[in-house]
Write a protein that holds these residues in place. Sequence first.
Motif, PDB file in Angstrom:
ATOM      1  N   GLN A 137      30.561 -11.802  44.798  1.00 52.72           N
ATOM      2  CA  GLN A 137      30.194 -11.619  43.397  1.00 52.72           C
ATOM      3  C   GLN A 137      29.010 -10.664  43.324  1.00 52.72           C
ATOM      4  N   ARG A 170      33.402  -6.202  36.002  1.00 51.34           N
ATOM      5  CA  ARG A 170      34.421  -7.248  36.011  1.00 51.34           C
ATOM      6  C   ARG A 170      35.708  -6.783  36.695  1.00 51.34           C
ATOM      7  N   THR A 174      37.351  -8.346  40.111  1.00 52.91           N
ATOM      8  CA  THR A 174      38.695  -8.944  40.068  1.00 52.91           C
ATOM      9  C   THR A 174      39.552  -8.436  41.213  1.00 52.91           C
TER      10      THR A 174
END
Length: 444
Positions: A137, A170, A174
Amino acid sequence: MVKSISNEQVKHMEQKYLANREHLLSQRAVMKNGILASSENQKAVIENNPVFSIDLDTGNVTNQKQSGRCWMFAALNTFRHDVLNNHHIKDFELSQNYTFFWDKFEKANYFYENIIKTSNQELTSREVAFLLATPQQDGGQWDMLVAIIQKYGIVPKTIMPETKSSSSSRELNTYLNKKLRKDALTLRTLIANGASESEIETRKVELLQEIYNLLSTSLGTPPTEFDYSYYDTDGNYHLEQGLTPTSFYDKYIGTDLNDYVSIINAPTKDKPYNQVYTVDMLGNVVGGKEVRHLNVDIETFKNLAIAQLKDGESVWFGCDVGQSSTRDTGIMATDIYSVQDTLDINYDMSKAERLDYGESLMTHAMVLTGVNLINDKPTKWKVENSWGDKVGTKGYFVMSDDWMSEYTYQVVVNKKYLSDDLKKVLKKDDVTVLAPWDPMGALA
């Protein structure tokens, strides 16, 4: 014995609610304005005005935009302050995209190594499930950025500027996590089929090449050598040729990052004060600087931050920013909202209880750039955020001292400010390893 809610109980609750005038007053306000707007306490706004007895000049704020790089922005901002003061460069920023690239790349390898290490465990084991839930992340820790800089150096933002995927991460996350989960399947299958260590390593390097390709496509290719030109605040032109990311760091920043230590305040029973902790499976650079925290009481915690501010140096810190804070006016105060009065519900928990029961953990990193002292005791703190200049006071927030006590968990300071006893603790070999899901392993 399992018992359901009876119709009679619901009717009694309704009657009890409607019989209370204060509930009905709150209902009208909250239904129209929402919980927080109906609960805002103007007294807290007045008390936390942006005036401080120690106030460092740190320039304009930065903007991480739609990415989770607060920890990275905060750390680079502390270095930026030194460059602004020492080299007098106009509108200077370090490249957050450069460190972002290498953090993503190293996190992929770190993930692969943990997948290999846990390959003898079932997919349903807590460790493997933890790894696969979020392979990587945006978030991170101070020591993780140190590991990146010590290996790859640093560059100005003009040399590797932002891209769509760095400012709004994002999509990148992903598809990067999709790939990492597929790669975990590949590596676990190889191991289950009896592949040799050399075969596994060869395949891992092939997978890392694919990661490099993905990151270069999304973020650009990191420079290895570059020329850097700028005007100083007096209007003089400067040109530096043949720089590398490492030589740029050495010349323009030069801070020995090994001199800085992460200090935490985690008053839970499982973490006695004056001990050093690390977190299992938390990091990015394999073989790089390990994440380590020295846990101290809150008074020591604050005094260390104040000592560094008094010497004119800003302080990286981590906190739970969503607790009792306003985004628009930039006030972080335990009494900024009187939600308990509005809803007639008691939410009181101690700092330790909030950590133990999952009510709070570190979610955001910023920079302390000032403090207000009365009789040498702090009353409020000046905070440089990385959400642009449209929030707070041109991007700066005010944190009450009570809020600091309750919701701030980490500061990074030069170890020269530590007492002799704490310096001795740092030198000890015994480091307590916390579980990967421990709240002190939360990423800012």
